[in-house]
Design an enzyme around this catalytic site. Structure first.
Site, mmCIF file in Angstrom:
data_model
loop_
_atom_site.group_PDB
_atom_site.id
_atom_site.type_symbol
_atom_site.label_atom_id
_atom_site.label_comp_id
_atom_site.label_asym_id
_atom_site.label_seq_id
_atom_site.Cartn_x
_atom_site.Cartn_y
_atom_site.Cartn_z
ATOM 1 N N LEU A 190 0.828 -1.206 0.000
ATOM 2 C CA LEU A 190 0.000 0.000 0.000
ATOM 3 C C LEU A 190 0.868 1.264 0.000
ATOM 4 C CD1 LEU A 190 -2.508 -1.414 2.615
ATOM 5 C CD2 LEU A 190 -3.014 -0.927 0.198
ATOM 6 N N PRO A 191 0.251 2.437 -0.289
ATOM 7 C CA PRO A 191 1.063 3.641 -0.450
ATOM 8 C C PRO A 191 1.839 4.079 0.805
ATOM 9 C CG PRO A 191 -1.094 3.961 -1.459
ATOM 10 C CD PRO A 191 -1.148 2.656 -0.713
ATOM 11 N N THR A 202 6.455 0.547 1.761
ATOM 12 C CA THR A 202 7.477 1.358 2.430
ATOM 13 C C THR A 202 6.742 2.348 3.319
ATOM 14 O OG1 THR A 202 8.930 1.214 0.520
ATOM 15 C CG2 THR A 202 9.404 2.963 2.102
ATOM 16 N N LYS A 212 15.431 -0.060 4.909
ATOM 17 C CA LYS A 212 14.992 0.504 3.623
ATOM 18 C C LYS A 212 15.222 2.018 3.588
ATOM 19 C CE LYS A 212 12.310 1.327 -0.025
ATOM 20 N NZ LYS A 212 12.539 0.915 -1.370
ATOM 21 N N LYS A 214 9.579 10.811 -0.958
ATOM 22 C CA LYS A 214 8.806 10.151 0.112
ATOM 23 C C LYS A 214 9.761 9.436 1.083
ATOM 24 C CE LYS A 214 6.092 6.044 1.009
ATOM 25 N NZ LYS A 214 5.510 4.806 0.523
#
Ligand code: NAD
Length: 299
Positions: A65-66, A94, A169, A244
């Site tokens: 998902l976003p 992420t 990450k 982001k």
């Protein structure tokens, strides 16, 4: 047959879910987009009418998902109330470390095994089943999570406990954002000093300035033919996605009290690039902003 609930069939999730189906697993898929559900059906998956329905009877629940808010909501409203207690829950989005730890804690308090497993690699790697997964989970759950992720993976590495996958990450992508800017700045300075770009590449790629951003993903068109710089910076990893991840890194650094001055500068530069109207281009286009060749929307 192993039953996988897959929630979030966007650029990344669609290919990942398809690889679960190709591996012979029964995939029950859900996305808010009707088009995405239709594509999933065409690829042999069973579309669900809600995330909750997808989770019923699942052995494995995967989300892609976003952002953190979507993952927190789906876990609270759909997954935890509907998935069988012995289902394995894996979030591959992420998101911020805090959200990852919160959903893992909520899941574990209700008796679930859960892990965060963000990925490195873009849509092409998602389709090709060659993503690298960075996993945060309890040590005793890793073997099962590894088995669940295998159809989508080139490499699966346990980073540590819950949230550690997300931490790995965002640290990796902060390093990547900084190294791309550093490489671009060096090319721009080399040009200003009258140095030929290919010559500079030939030297620096074999000298101590060498890094992945230069030798595998060179922002200057020419030296690395496969790099997006040779395709007008189309495809690849969008500058908006890099921004982001840099924001996530800065937020995490603030909470942890860790100094990240270059990470902050990288966030500011990518912010300028994205606000300037180039968020959809590959992130290596930052070279052109630094060279002053890019028209920036200043509204
Ligand atoms: P995307 O926007 O293409 O896909 C997200 C999907 O989630 C959309 O199809 C959307 O409809 C769906 N969605 C949103 N809310 C939902 C809900 N409540 N229920 C069901 N579905 C819902 O994004 P993407 O490019 O596939 O990225 C997904 C994640 O992977 C992000 O966290 C991103 O940061 C990460 N990521 C992306 C890339 C990349 O190159 N695109 C690379 C590595 C990691």
């Amino acid at each position: 047959m192993t039953r996988v609930a897959f929630i979030g069939l966007g650029n990344m999730g669609s290919g990942m879910a398809a690889n679960q189906a190709k591996a012979g697993r029964e995939v029950v898929a859900f996305d808010l987009s009707a088009d995405a559900l239709k594509r999933a059906k065409d690829q042999g998956m069973t579309p669900a009418t809600s995330a909750g329905e997808a989770c019923k009877d699942a052995d494995i629940v995967i989300t892609m998902l976003p952002a953190g808010q979507h993952v927190r909501e789906i876990y609270l409203q759909a997954i935890l109330p509907n998935a069988p207690k012995d289902a394995l829950l894996i979030d591959c989005s992420t998101i911020d470390v805090d959200s990852a730890r919160t959903v893992a804690r909520d899941a574990s308090m209700q008796g679930f095994r859960a892990g965060d497993a963000p990925v490195s690699g873009g849509a092409a790697a998602a389709q090709g089943g060659s993503l690298t997964f960075m996993v945060g989970c309890r040590e005793q759950d890793f073997a099962e999570i590894e088995e669940a992720l295998k159809p989508m993976a080139k490499a699966i590495i346990r980073a540590g406990d819950s949230g550690a996958g997300q931490a790995a990450k965002i640290c990796n992508n902060m390093l990547l954002g900084i190294s791309m800017i550093a490489t671009s700045e060096a090319f721009a300075l080399a040009e200003a000093l009258g140095l030929d770009a290919q010559r500079f590449f030939d030297i620096s790629s074999k000298a101590s300035g060498q890094c992945w951003s230069m030798t595998s993903y060179c922002p200057w068109p020419g030296p690395v033919p496969a790099a997006p710089s040779n395709r007008n910076y189309e495809g690849g990893f969008a500058a908006a996605m890099m921004l982001k991840d840099l924001k996530l890194a800065q937020d995490a650094a603030e909470v942890a009290g860790a100094p990240t001055p270059l990470g902050g500068a990288a966030e500011a530069l990518y912010g300028e690039l994205v606000r300037g109207g180039h968020g959809g281009k590959d992130f290596s286009i930052i070279l052109q902003m630094l060279r002053g060749t890019l028209a920036l929307n200043r509204e």
